[in-house]
Design an enzyme around this catalytic site. Sequence first.
Site, PDB file in Angstrom:
ATOM      1  N   ARG A  10       0.852  -1.176   0.000  1.00  0.00           N
ATOM      2  CA  ARG A  10       0.000   0.000   0.000  1.00  0.00           C
ATOM      3  C   ARG A  10       0.889   1.227   0.000  1.00  0.00           C
ATOM      4  O   ARG A  10       1.883   1.281   0.737  1.00  0.00           O
ATOM      5  CB  ARG A  10      -0.892  -0.023   1.240  1.00  0.00           C
ATOM      6  CG  ARG A  10      -1.662   1.254   1.514  1.00  0.00           C
ATOM      7  CD  ARG A  10      -2.430   1.115   2.814  1.00  0.00           C
ATOM      8  NE  ARG A  10      -2.949   2.392   3.294  1.00  0.00           N
ATOM      9  CZ  ARG A  10      -3.501   2.573   4.487  1.00  0.00           C
ATOM     10  NH1 ARG A  10      -3.594   1.554   5.319  1.00  0.00           N
ATOM     11  NH2 ARG A  10      -3.957   3.755   4.851  1.00  0.00           N
ATOM     12  N   SER A 193       6.244   5.682  -1.780  1.00  0.00           N
ATOM     13  CA  SER A 193       7.449   4.965  -2.215  1.00  0.00           C
ATOM     14  C   SER A 193       8.322   4.516  -1.048  1.00  0.00           C
ATOM     15  O   SER A 193       9.533   4.366  -1.201  1.00  0.00           O
ATOM     16  CB  SER A 193       8.270   5.828  -3.185  1.00  0.00           C
ATOM     17  OG  SER A 193       7.491   6.179  -4.317  1.00  0.00           O
ATOM     18  N   ARG A 194       7.699   4.307   0.084  1.00  0.00           N
ATOM     19  CA  ARG A 194       8.386   3.834   1.298  1.00  0.00           C
ATOM     20  C   ARG A 194       9.421   4.834   1.832  1.00  0.00           C
ATOM     21  O   ARG A 194      10.242   4.465   2.665  1.00  0.00           O
ATOM     22  CB  ARG A 194       9.053   2.469   1.060  1.00  0.00           C
ATOM     23  CG  ARG A 194       8.060   1.340   0.735  1.00  0.00           C
ATOM     24  CD  ARG A 194       7.107   1.110   1.904  1.00  0.00           C
ATOM     25  NE  ARG A 194       6.258  -0.037   1.721  1.00  0.00           N
ATOM     26  CZ  ARG A 194       4.998   0.014   1.270  1.00  0.00           C
ATOM     27  NH1 ARG A 194       4.469   1.184   0.919  1.00  0.00           N
ATOM     28  NH2 ARG A 194       4.279  -1.082   1.156  1.00  0.00           N
ATOM     29  N   LEU A 195       9.371   6.079   1.394  1.00  0.00           N
ATOM     30  CA  LEU A 195      10.259   7.101   1.940  1.00  0.00           C
ATOM     31  C   LEU A 195       9.549   7.781   3.112  1.00  0.00           C
ATOM     32  O   LEU A 195       9.234   8.975   3.078  1.00  0.00           O
ATOM     33  CB  LEU A 195      10.653   8.103   0.860  1.00  0.00           C
ATOM     34  CG  LEU A 195      11.503   7.531  -0.277  1.00  0.00           C
ATOM     35  CD1 LEU A 195      11.815   8.603  -1.306  1.00  0.00           C
ATOM     36  CD2 LEU A 195      12.804   6.935   0.274  1.00  0.00           C
ATOM     37  N   HIS A 196       9.310   7.002   4.145  1.00  0.00           N
ATOM     38  CA  HIS A 196       8.518   7.451   5.283  1.00  0.00           C
ATOM     39  C   HIS A 196       9.252   8.510   6.096  1.00  0.00           C
ATOM     40  O   HIS A 196      10.481   8.609   6.085  1.00  0.00           O
ATOM     41  CB  HIS A 196       8.185   6.269   6.190  1.00  0.00           C
ATOM     42  CG  HIS A 196       7.638   5.093   5.458  1.00  0.00           C
ATOM     43  ND1 HIS A 196       6.515   5.154   4.669  1.00  0.00           N
ATOM     44  CD2 HIS A 196       8.086   3.795   5.384  1.00  0.00           C
ATOM     45  CE1 HIS A 196       6.271   3.961   4.157  1.00  0.00           C
ATOM     46  NE2 HIS A 196       7.209   3.122   4.569  1.00  0.00           N
TER      47      HIS A 196
END
Length: 215
Positions: A10, A193-196
């Site tokens: 997600r 893009s998982r760059l949290h």
Amino acid sequence: MTQALADMRRDYTRDGLTEANAPGEPFALFRQWFEDAVKTEQPPVEANAMTLATVDAQGRPHCRVLLLKGLDDQGFTFFTNYDSAKGQQLAASPFAAMTFFWPTLERQVRIEGRAVKVTPQESDAYYQVRPLGSRLGAWASPQSRVIADRAQLEGLLKATEQRFSDTQPDCPQHWGGYRLVPERIEFWQGRASRLHDRLNYRLDDHSWVRERLAP
């Protein structure tokens, strides 16, 4: 099954977390995020549900979901049977960790520190506002111990109800609260893009240091 799990993903796009909108100490931010969760999350998610991790005397980790029942500038409070597995683990090693996850808000908070027992007065004050069934259950259940079947547990509850049939149950000595006094609190905001975003607060000589962690 393996491929299905690998394909589950997600993208998080709801919000961001920058230093500009984060205070210098963590409690104000936690309170704001918690209020947001109370307003936003819907059942079956409980905003005050958290995973508590402890370590036993052999160094083996254990975790379970509990409910947060108190918050002040000293720390985060939960209640349990002191003779339970988690109580024995905290007696062996007082260091513990909590994780809150609020999926609708795409947020997570991780808290690490030392768990200390609250005062008997604090335990009694919370015990007295619990529903009667929960108060009786604190007496009836030998938490974490092996029992024969459901019937044994129901028998223990019936005996407890008879014991307190003419009086209100008082707070058992084996039951009470712990306060997790934090040394580290990390706020995680999901991003694309998982760059949290990860803002970490760590206690350094009684002062909070805020720093950004790579996702």
